[in-house]
Write a protein that holds these residues in place. Structure first.
Motif, mmCIF file in Angstrom:
data_model
loop_
_atom_site.group_PDB
_atom_site.id
_atom_site.type_symbol
_atom_site.label_atom_id
_atom_site.label_comp_id
_atom_site.label_asym_id
_atom_site.label_seq_id
_atom_site.Cartn_x
_atom_site.Cartn_y
_atom_site.Cartn_z
ATOM 1 N N ILE A 60 1.015 -1.223 0.427
ATOM 2 C CA ILE A 60 0.354 0.126 0.229
ATOM 3 C C ILE A 60 0.927 1.479 0.021
ATOM 4 N N GLU A 61 0.930 2.192 -1.264
ATOM 5 C CA GLU A 61 1.373 3.433 -0.679
ATOM 6 C C GLU A 61 1.325 4.012 0.126
ATOM 7 N N PRO A 62 2.498 5.007 0.534
ATOM 8 C CA PRO A 62 2.636 4.784 2.162
ATOM 9 C C PRO A 62 1.650 6.652 2.426
ATOM 10 N N SER A 63 0.995 6.937 1.158
ATOM 11 C CA SER A 63 0.631 7.953 0.959
ATOM 12 C C SER A 63 -1.661 7.505 1.320
ATOM 13 N N TYR A 64 -1.923 7.153 1.173
ATOM 14 C CA TYR A 64 -2.845 6.281 2.007
ATOM 15 C C TYR A 64 -3.366 5.774 2.813
ATOM 16 N N THR A 65 -1.460 4.839 2.650
ATOM 17 C CA THR A 65 -2.054 4.364 4.210
ATOM 18 C C THR A 65 -2.119 5.176 5.265
ATOM 19 N N ARG A 66 -0.998 6.802 5.473
ATOM 20 C CA ARG A 66 -1.686 8.029 6.260
ATOM 21 C C ARG A 66 -3.015 7.877 5.884
ATOM 22 N N LEU A 67 -3.369 8.625 4.590
ATOM 23 C CA LEU A 67 -4.849 8.996 4.474
ATOM 24 C C LEU A 67 -5.690 8.424 5.488
ATOM 25 N N TYR A 68 -5.594 6.235 5.530
ATOM 26 C CA TYR A 68 -6.212 5.955 6.184
ATOM 27 C C TYR A 68 -6.269 6.321 7.511
ATOM 28 N N PHE A 69 -5.274 6.004 8.817
ATOM 29 C CA PHE A 69 -5.117 6.755 9.845
ATOM 30 C C PHE A 69 -5.656 8.114 9.688
ATOM 31 N N ASP A 70 -5.211 8.830 8.947
ATOM 32 C CA ASP A 70 -5.693 9.594 9.653
ATOM 33 C C ASP A 70 -7.226 10.516 9.390
ATOM 34 N N LYS A 71 -8.059 9.488 8.444
ATOM 35 C CA LYS A 71 -8.563 10.019 8.397
ATOM 36 C C LYS A 71 -9.918 8.931 8.385
ATOM 37 N N TYR A 72 -9.727 7.905 6.937
ATOM 38 C CA TYR A 72 -10.440 6.304 6.702
ATOM 39 C C TYR A 72 -10.607 5.195 8.591
ATOM 40 N N VAL A 73 -9.921 5.688 8.762
ATOM 41 C CA VAL A 73 -10.255 4.502 10.378
ATOM 42 C C VAL A 73 -11.565 4.868 10.541
ATOM 43 N N LYS A 74 -11.601 5.714 10.684
ATOM 44 C CA LYS A 74 -12.860 6.273 11.067
ATOM 45 C C LYS A 74 -14.314 6.263 10.560
ATOM 46 N N LEU A 75 -13.992 6.157 9.653
ATOM 47 C CA LEU A 75 -15.565 5.770 8.109
ATOM 48 C C LEU A 75 -15.368 4.084 7.796
ATOM 49 N N ASP A 76 -14.058 3.446 8.245
ATOM 50 C CA ASP A 76 -14.037 2.279 7.621
ATOM 51 C C ASP A 76 -15.441 1.237 8.770
ATOM 52 N N PRO A 77 -16.462 0.483 7.862
ATOM 53 C CA PRO A 77 -17.030 0.180 8.388
ATOM 54 C C PRO A 77 -16.396 -1.063 9.162
ATOM 55 N N THR A 78 -15.944 -1.691 8.872
ATOM 56 C CA THR A 78 -15.196 -2.887 9.563
ATOM 57 C C THR A 78 -14.677 -2.841 10.719
ATOM 58 N N THR A 79 -13.991 -1.250 11.050
ATOM 59 C CA THR A 79 -13.436 -1.447 13.066
ATOM 60 C C THR A 79 -13.534 -1.664 13.457
ATOM 61 N N THR A 80 -15.444 -1.832 13.858
ATOM 62 C CA THR A 80 -15.785 -2.202 14.478
ATOM 63 C C THR A 80 -16.241 -3.808 14.723
ATOM 64 N N GLY A 81 -16.113 -3.825 13.754
ATOM 65 C CA GLY A 81 -15.879 -5.753 13.690
ATOM 66 C C GLY A 81 -14.970 -6.556 13.995
ATOM 67 N N HIS A 82 -13.633 -6.344 14.086
ATOM 68 C CA HIS A 82 -12.225 -6.132 13.771
ATOM 69 C C HIS A 82 -12.265 -6.312 15.690
ATOM 70 N N PHE A 83 -12.638 -6.069 15.860
ATOM 71 C CA PHE A 83 -12.848 -5.637 17.287
ATOM 72 C C PHE A 83 -13.111 -6.836 18.558
ATOM 73 N N PHE A 84 -14.114 -7.368 17.494
ATOM 74 C CA PHE A 84 -14.878 -8.347 17.727
ATOM 75 C C PHE A 84 -14.618 -9.793 17.221
ATOM 76 N N ALA A 85 -13.873 -9.772 17.085
ATOM 77 C CA ALA A 85 -13.887 -11.187 15.366
ATOM 78 C C ALA A 85 -13.174 -11.766 16.748
ATOM 79 N N GLU A 86 -13.302 -13.279 16.035
ATOM 80 C CA GLU A 86 -11.945 -14.945 17.402
ATOM 81 C C GLU A 86 -10.411 -14.354 17.083
ATOM 82 N N ILE A 87 -9.643 -14.721 17.764
ATOM 83 C CA ILE A 87 -8.114 -14.582 17.569
ATOM 84 C C ILE A 87 -8.722 -15.661 16.863
#
Length: 388
Positions: A60-87
């Motif tokens: 993943i290009e560094p610019s997209y990585t930064r963009l994800y954690f600066d902005k889109y992690v809050k919009l990512d609909p899977t973020t909450t689900g990841h927290f409850f997934a089985e190890i």
């Protein structure tokens, strides 16, 4: 190179990265290609604050990585689900959110689609009350969404990646300035034992000696490492014998082995094989088959979001909407904040009212507040959950 040979080589590289962090980028590239994607990463997320960071990544290009954690992690609909997934259990986007809804989100349209990415198959490596550490492999549109073959291959390597990440956290070679492998291990605050295939102790650091002196959950009998619990002791012996046969032989055993002291204090043990790869030099020097790392276990208490989700049997999407209602407010504001349609928010809100036996958004806010205030403002986490 057939799959068995490819897998064996990859597992060896994964364990070498536990001792040499600079290898992770290359290893993640090999792991992503093995699983079936062009990119992968080790990263952490905070499901409450929707923050996170990447420890190591590939493709993943560094610019997209930064963009994800600066902005889109809050919009990512899977973020909450990841927290409850089985190890260790592989989960794709469609496991966490209806895929047709995912395609309508701002996250997909503005971050994933421009990169021609259509899916992420990920697995939880570790989690606490506030954060989750994951390994993920992205899927390109030319290959389609994650399929059964991708999941099968992910399951083959996830246990080894998890072991390597947990051990790397204990060793913390990023900060160590020891002259040799042994010097590094001797300086650990965690207990460390180098053992041969017969569980004979060939070296222990200061913390390890202190554990043996206490003679509680681990002790030395006739020069051999013995666990106080007979079942745990048998498992340890099996693991040490397997470690002498190489990385793949150790399999999924001994990744996070629980040890309990007489007073109830809990510890966790991780086993790293030393008979393959670059680690062979350290193992040969001590005639050791494996290194056993032991440290106190963190308290396992459910987070407020997890407690709410279990109490009312909420789906990841419903929990995401609930938390957004608390943090943001009305339907239009929630839709804008999450990057989804107002109609989608209303549908999930209706389900929330039914499951929680409420009828107003204000009631939902009171319900969440009754569980814990940290939902409304937990301190932001850094990336320490993986690479510290």
């Amino acid at each position: 190179m057939d799959e068995t040979e490819q897998l064996s080589t990859l597992i060896g590289d994964i364990y070498d990265a536990a001792l040499e962090p600079s290898l992770w980028t290359d290893v993640l590239g090999k792991a992503a290609r093995f699983v079936g994607g062009p990119a992968g990463g080790l990263y952490s997320k905070d499901a409450t604050n929707k923050t996170g960071s990447v420890a190591y990544g590939y493709g993943i290009e560094p610019s997209y990585t930064r963009l994800y954690f600066d902005k889109y992690v809050k919009l990512d609909p899977t973020t909450t689900g990841h927290f409850f997934a089985e190890i260790e259990e592989p989960v794709a986007t469609a496991d966490l959110v209806p895929y047709n809804e995912f395609l309508e989100t701002r996250f997909y349209k503005e971050w994933a689609q421009p990169q021609n990415l259509v899916d992420l198959l990920s697995a939880v490596l570790d989690k606490s009350t506030t954060s989750v550490a994951l390994f993920g492999v992205f899927r390109h549109e030319r290959d389609g969404v994650a399929d059964d073959e991708m999941r099968r291959r992910m399951r083959l390597i996830v246990p080894h990646i998890r072991r390597a990440v947990l051990i790397a956290r204990v060793i913390d070679l990023n900060k160590a300035e020891a002259a040799t492998f042994a010097d590094t291990l001797d300086g650990l605050s965690a207990g460390m034992f180098l053992v041969d295939a017969n569980a004979r102790i060939v070296h222990a650091n200061a913390t390890g000696h202190a554990i043996l002196t206490a003679g509680d959950f681990l002790r030395a009998i006739g020069g051999r490492l013995v666990a106080g619990d007979p079942q745990t002791d048998r498992l340890l012996r099996e693991i040490f014998i397997a470690a002498s046969d190489g990385d793949a032989a150790i399999g999924i055993k001994g990744i996070a082995l629980p040890l309990t002291a007489r007073d109830g204090e809990r510890h966790v043990a991780h086993v790293l094989p030393l008979t393959s790869g670059a680690r062979r030099r350290a193992g040969t020097a001590y005639a050791a088959a494996a290194a056993l790392f032991v440290h106190k276990a963190a308290l396992e208490t459910p987070s407020p979001p997890e407690a709410i989700a279990k109490a009312y049997k909420l789906t990841p999407t419903e929990l995401r909407i609930l938390l957004a209602v608390v943090e943001v407010g009305g339907v239009p504001e929630v839709a804008e904040a999450l990057g989804i349609a107002e109609g989608t928010v209303k549908t999930h809100l209706h389900h929330l009212f039914e499951k929680t036996n409420t009828s107003r958004q204000a009631d939902l806010v009171k319900l969440v507040a009754g569980y814990s205030n940290p939902l409304l403002g937990s301190p932001e986490l850094g990336c320490a959950s993986i690479d510290r």
